[in-house]
Each structure stands twice: as structure tokens, then as C-alpha cells.
Design a protein around this motif. Sequence first.
Motif, mmCIF file in Angstrom:
data_model
loop_
_atom_site.group_PDB
_atom_site.id
_atom_site.type_symbol
_atom_site.label_atom_id
_atom_site.label_comp_id
_atom_site.label_asym_id
_atom_site.label_seq_id
_atom_site.Cartn_x
_atom_site.Cartn_y
_atom_site.Cartn_z
ATOM 1 N N ALA A 1 0.838 -1.205 0.000
ATOM 2 C CA ALA A 1 0.000 0.000 0.000
ATOM 3 C C ALA A 1 0.870 1.251 0.000
ATOM 4 C CB ALA A 1 -0.934 -0.003 1.210
ATOM 5 N N HIS A 2 1.935 1.231 0.789
ATOM 6 C CA HIS A 2 2.844 2.381 0.874
ATOM 7 C C HIS A 2 3.516 2.646 -0.485
ATOM 8 C CE1 HIS A 2 5.645 5.169 2.763
ATOM 9 N NE2 HIS A 2 6.606 4.560 2.103
ATOM 10 N N THR A 3 3.946 1.585 -1.136
ATOM 11 C CA THR A 3 4.611 1.731 -2.430
ATOM 12 C C THR A 3 3.635 2.218 -3.494
ATOM 13 O OG1 THR A 3 6.219 0.034 -1.854
ATOM 14 C CG2 THR A 3 5.949 0.516 -4.199
ATOM 15 N N ILE A 4 2.420 1.684 -3.492
ATOM 16 C CA ILE A 4 1.408 2.148 -4.456
ATOM 17 C C ILE A 4 1.129 3.625 -4.230
ATOM 18 C CG2 ILE A 4 -1.027 1.949 -5.144
ATOM 19 C CD1 ILE A 4 -0.738 -1.111 -4.536
ATOM 20 N N LYS A 5 0.984 4.016 -2.974
ATOM 21 C CA LYS A 5 0.716 5.425 -2.652
ATOM 22 C C LYS A 5 1.843 6.324 -3.186
ATOM 23 C CE LYS A 5 2.037 7.143 1.141
ATOM 24 N NZ LYS A 5 2.315 7.458 2.546
ATOM 25 N N GLY A 6 3.077 5.963 -2.884
ATOM 26 C CA GLY A 6 4.208 6.783 -3.307
ATOM 27 C C GLY A 6 4.373 6.832 -4.816
ATOM 28 N N SER A 7 4.244 5.688 -5.461
ATOM 29 C CA SER A 7 4.382 5.636 -6.918
ATOM 30 C C SER A 7 3.279 6.420 -7.609
ATOM 31 C CB SER A 7 4.353 4.176 -7.392
ATOM 32 O OG SER A 7 5.423 3.453 -6.853
ATOM 33 N N ALA A 8 2.054 6.295 -7.100
ATOM 34 C CA ALA A 8 0.934 7.041 -7.684
ATOM 35 C C ALA A 8 1.174 8.539 -7.553
ATOM 36 C CB ALA A 8 -0.376 6.651 -7.017
ATOM 37 N N ASP B 1 -3.527 11.098 -8.456
ATOM 38 C CA ASP B 1 -3.934 11.488 -7.108
ATOM 39 C C ASP B 1 -5.074 10.653 -6.539
ATOM 40 O OD1 ASP B 1 -1.962 13.407 -6.759
ATOM 41 O OD2 ASP B 1 -3.186 14.990 -7.642
ATOM 42 N N ASP B 2 -6.033 10.237 -7.353
ATOM 43 C CA ASP B 2 -7.134 9.407 -6.842
ATOM 44 C C ASP B 2 -6.589 8.089 -6.287
ATOM 45 O OD1 ASP B 2 -8.950 11.347 -7.543
ATOM 46 O OD2 ASP B 2 -9.667 10.298 -9.338
ATOM 47 N N ILE B 3 -5.636 7.510 -6.995
ATOM 48 C CA ILE B 3 -5.020 6.256 -6.544
ATOM 49 C C ILE B 3 -4.207 6.508 -5.281
ATOM 50 C CG2 ILE B 3 -3.328 4.462 -7.157
ATOM 51 C CD1 ILE B 3 -4.303 4.868 -10.113
ATOM 52 N N LEU C 1 -6.559 6.889 -2.178
ATOM 53 C CA LEU C 1 -7.145 5.625 -1.744
ATOM 54 C C LEU C 1 -6.074 4.712 -1.133
ATOM 55 C CD1 LEU C 1 -9.533 3.761 -1.432
ATOM 56 C CD2 LEU C 1 -9.321 3.169 -3.868
ATOM 57 N N ALA C 2 -4.910 4.637 -1.758
ATOM 58 C CA ALA C 2 -3.829 3.806 -1.212
ATOM 59 C C ALA C 2 -3.388 4.323 0.154
ATOM 60 C CB ALA C 2 -2.649 3.771 -2.181
ATOM 61 N N HIS C 3 -3.413 5.636 0.342
ATOM 62 C CA HIS C 3 -3.049 6.210 1.647
ATOM 63 C C HIS C 3 -4.054 5.787 2.719
ATOM 64 C CE1 HIS C 3 -1.570 10.034 3.959
ATOM 65 N NE2 HIS C 3 -1.437 8.934 4.645
ATOM 66 N N ALA C 4 -5.324 5.769 2.393
ATOM 67 C CA ALA C 4 -6.348 5.340 3.348
ATOM 68 C C ALA C 4 -6.132 3.874 3.737
ATOM 69 C CB ALA C 4 -7.745 5.547 2.762
ATOM 70 N N VAL C 5 -5.798 3.035 2.761
ATOM 71 C CA VAL C 5 -5.514 1.623 3.027
ATOM 72 C C VAL C 5 -4.273 1.509 3.907
ATOM 73 C CG1 VAL C 5 -4.809 -0.563 1.954
ATOM 74 C CG2 VAL C 5 -6.660 0.794 0.940
ATOM 75 N N GLU C 6 -3.253 2.261 3.574
ATOM 76 C CA GLU C 6 -2.007 2.241 4.351
ATOM 77 C C GLU C 6 -2.256 2.632 5.811
ATOM 78 O OE1 GLU C 6 2.436 4.194 3.979
ATOM 79 O OE2 GLU C 6 0.701 5.473 3.593
ATOM 80 N N ASP C 7 -3.088 3.625 6.037
ATOM 81 C CA ASP C 7 -3.390 4.054 7.408
ATOM 82 C C ASP C 7 -4.023 2.928 8.214
ATOM 83 O OD1 ASP C 7 -2.360 6.590 6.983
ATOM 84 O OD2 ASP C 7 -4.321 7.545 6.715
ATOM 85 N N LEU D 1 -14.067 5.745 0.830
ATOM 86 C CA LEU D 1 -13.186 6.455 1.757
ATOM 87 C C LEU D 1 -13.835 6.599 3.127
ATOM 88 C CD1 LEU D 1 -11.578 9.131 -0.592
ATOM 89 C CD2 LEU D 1 -10.486 7.114 0.401
ATOM 90 N N ASP D 2 -15.162 6.801 3.157
ATOM 91 C CA ASP D 2 -15.876 6.844 4.442
ATOM 92 C C ASP D 2 -15.831 5.484 5.131
ATOM 93 O OD1 ASP D 2 -16.519 9.524 4.120
ATOM 94 O OD2 ASP D 2 -18.485 9.088 3.237
ATOM 95 N N ASP D 3 -16.030 4.417 4.350
ATOM 96 C CA ASP D 3 -15.951 3.064 4.907
ATOM 97 C C ASP D 3 -14.552 2.793 5.463
ATOM 98 O OD1 ASP D 3 -18.568 2.672 4.120
ATOM 99 O OD2 ASP D 3 -18.069 1.317 2.452
ATOM 100 N N LEU D 4 -13.536 3.234 4.733
ATOM 101 C CA LEU D 4 -12.166 3.022 5.195
ATOM 102 C C LEU D 4 -11.870 3.847 6.445
ATOM 103 C CD1 LEU D 4 -10.294 2.818 1.783
ATOM 104 C CD2 LEU D 4 -10.865 0.927 3.324
ATOM 105 N N ALA D 5 -12.419 5.054 6.520
ATOM 106 C CA ALA D 5 -12.243 5.869 7.729
ATOM 107 C C ALA D 5 -12.892 5.177 8.926
ATOM 108 C CB ALA D 5 -12.829 7.266 7.525
ATOM 109 N N ALA D 6 -14.063 4.596 8.720
ATOM 110 C CA ALA D 6 -14.727 3.850 9.799
ATOM 111 C C ALA D 6 -13.905 2.615 10.162
ATOM 112 C CB ALA D 6 -16.137 3.457 9.374
ATOM 113 N N SER D 7 -13.321 1.975 9.167
ATOM 114 C CA SER D 7 -12.475 0.808 9.417
ATOM 115 C C SER D 7 -11.223 1.201 10.188
ATOM 116 C CB SER D 7 -12.077 0.150 8.093
ATOM 117 O OG SER D 7 -13.220 -0.349 7.431
ATOM 118 N N LEU D 8 -10.687 2.355 9.886
ATOM 119 C CA LEU D 8 -9.514 2.846 10.622
ATOM 120 C C LEU D 8 -9.880 3.068 12.084
ATOM 121 C CD1 LEU D 8 -6.617 3.818 10.837
ATOM 122 C CD2 LEU D 8 -7.389 6.065 10.039
#
Length: 163
Positions: free
Chosen positions: A47-54, A60-62, A65-71, A112-119
Motif C-alpha cells: 500500500a505504501h509503495t502504491i501510494k508513493g508511486s501514484a 492522485d485518486d489512486i 485511496l492507497a493512503h487510506a488503506v495504508e493508514d 473512503l468513508d468506509d475506510l475511515a470507519a475501518s480505521l
Amino acid sequence: MTDVDDELADIFRTETLGRLDQMDTALLAVEAGEAGAESVDSLFRNAHTIKGSAGMVGFDDIRILAHAVEDILASVRETGVFPSELAAPLLRATAVLRAQVTGAEASADGLLDDLAASLALASDRPDDTPSSGSPEASTPDTSTPQPPASETSAPETSVPGTG
């Protein structure tokens, strides 16, 4: 786009799809209780690598989303517990990321809301939750009455070697 930009975007797509395949495999293993701490670490790194590469290629959309997963995965690493309820939104996120990478239509509405709730779910774990050993269901707090098993959510899995 220039030829160099096109080439970088193609490299990004190829590498990201490979990382998403690895993430899907690891998420399914964690969900089934068949994965250890190395799986969570691998998920986080991907997730971190996808975020950085994107971010580097301007997707930016990728990146968002990858940052939310990484968190979420960072929180799982910190707590040492992978709640089974996290698997579905994380698998949904990898599916949307895959669609974004390939240019297919995919709705990220509410994701992103679902991921925030998951976080929040991943972060809201007691400090006495088991954090080593083989994956196992966490021990419920017996100081308060517990609802019947039919009314509770799926068990959490302790992630060995974290914490």
C-alpha cells in the motif's frame, strides 16, 4: 503525455497490478486466519509503495485511496490485531484501486468513508489484546455482560510477531 510519461505510467500500472495481486492474496490469507505478521507487513509495504508511486506519476485518486488503506494497515500493525471486519473494505479498496489503475469504471463512492470507519475500528482496540503467537480470536472483556454469540460480530485475529 510524452513518451517518457507514457512509459512511466505503463511501468506504474504493471507494478501496481502485481502489488494488488499480492495484497488480495494476503488479505484472503489473513481473513482465513492463515497468515502471520509478515502478511500484514507485506500489505503495508505494498500500500505504501502504491501510494508513493501514484504520487510520483500524478495519479492522485489512486494515491488518496492507497493512503487510506495504508493508514488502516499501520493501525493493524500497531495493535497486533486484524479484525475480520477489515477484510471486506480492504478487498473492496484493492478492487477499486485495480479498476483505477486499468482505467475501468469503478465507484469509490462511500469507500473512503468506509475506510475511515475501518480505521476507527482498527485503532479502537484495548491495550491488552494478544499481539503474538498464532492467529487466534481475541479474548472478550468479561467484566461487562456479553451478548449471545449470534449477536456478535466475527472474531478478530491476533497477528503474530507484531506489537
